[in-house]
Design an enzyme around this catalytic site. Sequence first.
Site: not given
Length: 346
Positions: A159, A228, A324
Amino acid sequence: MNNLSSGNIKAMNTMAINAYCDQLIEITSLNQLMALTIPEQPVYILGEGSNTLFVDSKTPTLIRPNIIGVKVSETNTHFHLNVGAGENWHQLVQYTVANNMFGLENLALIPGSVGAAPVQNIGAYGVEFANFCHSVEWFDFETSEQLELPVAQCQFSYRDSIFKQALKGKGVITSVNLSLPKKWQPVLTYAGLNELNDTATAEQVMNKVIDIRNSKLPDPKQLANVGSFFKNPVVTQSVFNKLQAQYPDIPFYSQGEDQIKLAAGWLIDQAGLKGYRQGDAAVHQKQALVLVNFGGATGQDIAALAELVVETVAKKFAVTLEPEVRIVGEHGERLLIKSESQCLNQ
Ligand code: EPU
């Protein structure tokens, strides 16, 4: 001419946060970018708004790259695709699978634009964007030049990428170059996909991924969310050993030497927060890693809930969760919590 406007951006972020943008610049071509006088900072690049939480009633200047188009070429071994940043990611996945170009099927139904995919190196079900990236074309605000960054220079990791780090706010991705090998095998390592066998077609894998996602993740059109909310935290072996001694069922994924990735959703769930609701901000009932807006939550309401989640998980497990999603205030991107630097995961 640049397409310059202003207004409420509620429809431009999937968390459905009300915020006002004074300067919204829509870019549909490289020529427009070249002619653009980059406004005073702060500037934030907004794709489809599926990974951004606006926390103030105003946003910074927003630039929306809406460059579209897909060009395909091939060699004996690979398909090569040049895809405009403004294309929709899931539609691209569907297009490739329908045209017998395989590899992206595990990344089906991820919300957002193609230009956003490299920024956080989107990933799901055992596959990451980086696996198929050849290079990324990026327009540099300072020099007004377009550069092609080969995959090795994109600094992709979980990520993360150079576009979220050193190049943040300094330019904009205009297109991505993907390389899909003609020799293909399904990736079925993820728990929910291993009920398919090796003879599964890419279309079957894609449909299975769509089913799994639909069963756990809320559709932002029905229940506002940004996927998320936190990254799965990575801890050292010694931190992990202590946790495992206390919680033998804790899910984990070894990341190589001294690096263990934990499931943030499990930590939040075990901390008793699954389904927890504060006003219209809530932890999703089916997947605790997703925060949702039942309609009236402000960005601050969601951020307050996220802070509570971080504090509760830290208290119970001594593990620090990091967002995130990108947190954006009136003056640009910022941290969720000021004390975030005190990371417990070492
Ligand atoms: N779990 C719980 N309770 C929950 C949620 C999860 O116990 O409420 C447990 C699950 O049972 C499982 C583990 O936690 O043992 C992991 O859960 P899951 O397989 O649902 O995946 P995840 O780690 O929560 C990540 C990505 C997702 C991606 C899936 C599948 C991150 C931050 N999230 O989620 O990506 O779709 O794996 O590969 O890495 C996104 O980035 O927005 C996203 C949705």
